[in-house]
Design an enzyme around this catalytic site. Structure first.
Site, PDB file in Angstrom:
ATOM      1  N   HIS A 157      62.659  20.177  91.796  1.00  0.00           N
ATOM      2  CA  HIS A 157      63.154  21.411  92.406  1.00  0.00           C
ATOM      3  C   HIS A 157      62.203  21.903  93.494  1.00  0.00           C
ATOM      4  O   HIS A 157      62.625  22.222  94.614  1.00  0.00           O
ATOM      5  CB  HIS A 157      63.308  22.511  91.358  1.00  0.00           C
ATOM      6  CG  HIS A 157      63.503  23.866  91.963  1.00  0.00           C
ATOM      7  ND1 HIS A 157      64.678  24.266  92.551  1.00  0.00           N
ATOM      8  CD2 HIS A 157      62.639  24.907  92.118  1.00  0.00           C
ATOM      9  CE1 HIS A 157      64.545  25.490  93.032  1.00  0.00           C
ATOM     10  NE2 HIS A 157      63.317  25.898  92.776  1.00  0.00           N
ATOM     11  N   HIS A 162      62.798  22.802  97.807  1.00  0.00           N
ATOM     12  CA  HIS A 162      62.153  23.690  98.778  1.00  0.00           C
ATOM     13  C   HIS A 162      61.512  22.906  99.919  1.00  0.00           C
ATOM     14  O   HIS A 162      61.381  23.421 101.032  1.00  0.00           O
ATOM     15  CB  HIS A 162      61.123  24.578  98.087  1.00  0.00           C
ATOM     16  CG  HIS A 162      61.747  25.661  97.266  1.00  0.00           C
ATOM     17  ND1 HIS A 162      62.288  26.808  97.821  1.00  0.00           N
ATOM     18  CD2 HIS A 162      61.933  25.775  95.928  1.00  0.00           C
ATOM     19  CE1 HIS A 162      62.775  27.585  96.871  1.00  0.00           C
ATOM     20  NE2 HIS A 162      62.575  26.982  95.715  1.00  0.00           N
ATOM     21  N   GLU A 203      67.212  30.798  97.220  1.00  0.00           N
ATOM     22  CA  GLU A 203      67.418  29.989  96.019  1.00  0.00           C
ATOM     23  C   GLU A 203      68.890  29.626  95.822  1.00  0.00           C
ATOM     24  O   GLU A 203      69.216  28.472  95.546  1.00  0.00           O
ATOM     25  CB  GLU A 203      66.900  30.718  94.770  1.00  0.00           C
ATOM     26  CG  GLU A 203      65.380  30.823  94.690  1.00  0.00           C
ATOM     27  CD  GLU A 203      64.682  29.515  94.319  1.00  0.00           C
ATOM     28  OE1 GLU A 203      65.357  28.466  94.201  1.00  0.00           O
ATOM     29  OE2 GLU A 203      63.456  29.544  94.155  1.00  0.00           O
ATOM     30  N   SER A 229      68.813  21.455  94.361  1.00  0.00           N
ATOM     31  CA  SER A 229      68.145  20.638  93.343  1.00  0.00           C
ATOM     32  C   SER A 229      68.927  20.577  92.039  1.00  0.00           C
ATOM     33  O   SER A 229      68.419  20.093  91.032  1.00  0.00           O
ATOM     34  CB  SER A 229      66.736  21.176  93.074  1.00  0.00           C
ATOM     35  OG  SER A 229      66.787  22.521  92.617  1.00  0.00           O
TER      36      SER A 229
END
Length: 302
Positions: A157, A162, A203, A229
């Site tokens: 993730h 990111h 997010e 993710s």
């Protein structure tokens, strides 16, 4: 807020169970390995080099499995800005990368590096570090038995999800915007409101896609790193309630820590996202919640 959630996935066979029932929460050998890697973050100062981790072949295999599944899902469900950023992102497909391996190639692209986290990082440190180009990331890998689902953010993730954002100067500037705002704040309440905006945008944000004639075509596409993710969450975007991005509405909306997000906010384009965040956060301070009649809304932490 940062890096704390657990999602209960749904498969054709039904629910896999709650986060507490996940194999990664009950496998003593896995937990020993996960916790040993997490302990490397004790006393870590923002900006210090992350210690190298000698990953096992099983961990590399988990990375390869998830990377391959997500790469295909991105082509179907991610927005064009993400696909372009992914082309530039120095994320290997065949092994779990070290933080330094990715950071040294990310920094020339948009000025960001990874800094070490062991798990939860309090809001001011997590968000504030972004002002200076540091993103907190863990190093442990999810449990291999359910590679497409993790009850907590892992290195896939953080570094893959990111890392795509942080290869893009335009996305990276939004991270810095959150960082600059966080460093002006002192109260937990204000930081909670700010983290809610971060949650529903960087997010879990989605974005409309314009066709050749400039009209929106098809369902919104993902740009949020938590979506990028999560193979399962990408595949169920069409089952979410999608609302047009309104930052005032965002801070009044509960979010789910367990289970998939039922409500997502869609920007019309990357310019709309940037303008909305910059406009709302320009004067954001410890008194913003009171001025606007906003209060932190407890997330669903069941």
């Amino acid at each position: 807020m940062s890096h704390v959630w657990s999602r209960t996935p749904v498969t054709r066979e039904g629910r896999l169970g709650t986060a507490a029932q996940h194999p990664g929460r009950n496998d003593s050998l896995y937990l020993k390995r996960r916790n040993a890697i997490a302990r490397l973050a004790r006393g870590h100062r923002v900006g210090e080099p992350s210690p190298a981790v000698e990953y096992t072949e099983a961990e590399h295999a988990t990375w390869r499995t998830v990377h391959g599944a997500l790469a295909g899902a991105h082509r179907a469900y991610a927005c064009r800005e993400v696909l372009d950023a992914a082309e530039a992102a120095p994320i290997p497909a065949d092994h779990v990368p070290q933080h330094a391996e990715v950071s040294e190639r990310l920094k020339p692209l948009a000025g960001f590096e990874f800094t070490l986290a062991g798990g939860f990082v309090e809001n001011r440190r997590f968000l504030g570090a972004m002002e200076n180009g540091y993103f907190h990331a863990v190093q442990f890998v999810r449990h291999p038995s359910v590679p497409l689902y993790t009850p907590e953010p892992d290195v896939i993730h953080d570094v893959f999800g990111h890392g795509i954002h942080l290869a893009s100067p335009r996305f990276a500037e939004l991270y810095r915007l959150f960082g600059r705002t966080a460093m002006r704040l002192d109260t937990p309440e204000a930081l909670d409101l700010l983290s809610r905006v971060y949650w529903f945008t960087l997010e879990f944000g989605v974005m409309a896609e314009a066709g050749s004639a400039g009209r929106t075509e098809g369902p919104p596409k993902a740009y949020g790193a938590a979506l990028l993710s999560s193979y399962g969450e990408l595949a169920r975007l069409d089952r979410c309630e999608v609302r047009e991005l309104d930052v005032h509405a965002v801070v009044a909306t509960p979010y789910r820590v367990s289970g998939y997000q039922p409500v997502l906010f869609s920007a019309r384009c990357l310019n709309h996202l940037t303008d909305s965040l910059a406009g709302f956060l320009a004067d954001f301070d410890d008194d913003t919640g009171d001025r606007l009649g906003l209060r932190p809304v407890p997330g669903d932490r069941s």
